[in-house]
Enzyme design. Structure first.
Site, PDB file in Angstrom:
ATOM      1  N   ASP A   1      -4.928 -12.986   2.896  1.00 29.89           N
ATOM      2  CA  ASP A   1      -6.197 -12.532   3.478  1.00 29.89           C
ATOM      3  C   ASP A   1      -7.405 -12.755   2.574  1.00 29.89           C
ATOM      4  OD1 ASP A   1      -5.014 -10.633   1.863  1.00 29.89           O
ATOM      5  OD2 ASP A   1      -5.024  -9.034   3.368  1.00 29.89           O
TER       6      ASP A   1
ATOM      7  N   HIS B   1       0.824  -1.224   0.000  1.00 25.98           N
ATOM      8  CA  HIS B   1       0.000   0.000   0.000  1.00 25.98           C
ATOM      9  C   HIS B   1       0.854   1.268   0.000  1.00 25.98           C
ATOM     10  CE1 HIS B   1      -3.590  -2.331   0.396  1.00 25.98           C
ATOM     11  NE2 HIS B   1      -3.290  -2.805   1.589  1.00 25.98           N
TER      12      HIS B   1
ATOM     13  N   HIS C   1      -6.514  -7.106  -0.648  1.00 27.69           N
ATOM     14  CA  HIS C   1      -6.685  -5.655  -0.792  1.00 27.69           C
ATOM     15  C   HIS C   1      -5.826  -5.162  -1.953  1.00 27.69           C
ATOM     16  CE1 HIS C   1      -7.266  -6.625   3.536  1.00 27.69           C
ATOM     17  NE2 HIS C   1      -8.306  -5.845   3.383  1.00 27.69           N
TER      18      HIS C   1
ATOM     19  N   ASP D   1      -2.884 -10.641  -2.606  1.00 24.44           N
ATOM     20  CA  ASP D   1      -3.443 -10.093  -1.374  1.00 24.44           C
ATOM     21  C   ASP D   1      -4.878  -9.646  -1.686  1.00 24.44           C
ATOM     22  OD1 ASP D   1      -2.272  -8.706   1.432  1.00 24.44           O
ATOM     23  OD2 ASP D   1      -4.050  -7.720   0.609  1.00 24.44           O
TER      24      ASP D   1
END
Ligand SMILES: [Zn+2]
Length: 309
Positions: free
Chosen positions: A245, A125, A164, A162
């Site tokens: 995740d 991120h 996200h 991932d």
């Protein structure tokens, strides 16, 4: 296979009840150590700022470090994202997480060794001048730029699972045709980017997943919308942003992967690497917040990552 980690990566503390916690790394490392996998653990070195500055301006990194408190934890972002925290032990954890990827690049290119970076904080991120989503330095982006500069790698792929979207990685390489970025992620979900019409210079491949996506649906979409374009791109090296995740147990998302699916996903990536990239792959730990899911999924990931499967 080499695994980089470091004691400093355990010391980063984000506050009580924060999902990005030392127990994540502890469960991953203890699961690997109690498995029958043949791996060599090595200490992740401290990244040098010159190499970090291939992605992030030195001033920005120095600004982050200047905010490190003497005690307690403080957030580096304004509301509503007030969960990217700094504690007194942050600096070395951040620099070793990045240093793992630099050392991994050297092992990959000099000794043809596959590497997994078992580090925290994660990096995906982190944008060029913005710490975000528990991330400060974009570890995989620094490794990619280092591979290009030091080893003249022309075409790199970053494959991302991932749950996200990796807004930082996308932002860094958005108009860069030397790097293909393929990502599957739940959408809509934090950080809000990653729509399928975000295509950069034709080098960005986003596959959006609806909440409730099953293993079968995930694997089909990942194959057609992420792996297929990466296969056509013919990368010389593949870097994996490995977040766990999208597992059905994860508390921060709503995708229903089983632990065994991470074997299939990784194996499919390795097949592309064998075809186009001389088998050259480095994998980086990103997210994943359920400890049982992490301890199971990491073994599936590494079983597929190791050479000669
Ligand atoms: Zn995540």
């Amino acid at each position: 296979m080499i695994i980089y980690t470091h004691n400093d990566c355990y010391k980063k503390f984000n506050g009580h009840g924060h999902p990005e916690r030392r127990e994540r790394l502890e469960s991953i490392v203890s699961s690997i150590k109690s498995s029958s996998l043949n791996v060599n653990f090595r200490d992740a070195p401290i990244a040098d700022l010159e190499t970090v500055s291939l992605v992030h301006p030195k001033k920005h990194i120095e600004q982050i470090f200047s905010n490190i408190p003497k005690d307690g934890v403080i957030g580096v972002e304004k509301e509503p994202y007030a969960d990217t925290m700094l504690c007194p032990d942050s600096k070395n954890a951040i620099l070793r997480s990045c240093g793992a990827g630099i050392a991994a690049a050297n092992d990959l290119m000099k000794k043809n060794e596959r590497v997994f970076c078992a580090v925290r904080p994660p990096g995906h991120h982190a944008e060029t001048v913005r710490a975000n989503g528990f991330c400060y330095i974009n570890n995989i982006a620094v490794s990619a730029r280092y591979l290009q500069k030091r080893y003249n790698v022309n075409k790199l792929a970053i494959i991302y699972f991932d749950v996200h979207h990796g807004n930082g990685t996308q932002e860094i390489f958005y108009e860069d045709q030397t790097v293909a970025y393929g990502s599957s992620h739940e959408f809509p979900l934090f950080p809000g980017t990653g729509a399928e019409n975000e295509t950069g210079a034709g080098n960005i491949f986003n596959a959006t997943l609806k909440a409730g996506t099953s293993s079968k649906e995930f694997l089909e979409l990942f194959d057609s919308k992420v792996l297929n374009p990466i296969d056509k791109f013919k990368p010389e090296v593949i870097l994996i942003s490995a977040g766990f995740d999208a597992h059905k147990r994860d508390p921060l998302a709503n995708i229903n992967l089983e632990s065994e699916d991470f074997f299939k996903i990784t194996k499919n990536i390795i097949d592309i690497a064998k075809t186009h990239s001389k088998g050259r792959v480095i994998s980086f730990l990103e997210g994943g917040y359920d400890l049982q899911a992490l301890s199971e999924s990491i073994i599936e990931h590494l079983k597929a990552l190791k050479p000669h499967v």
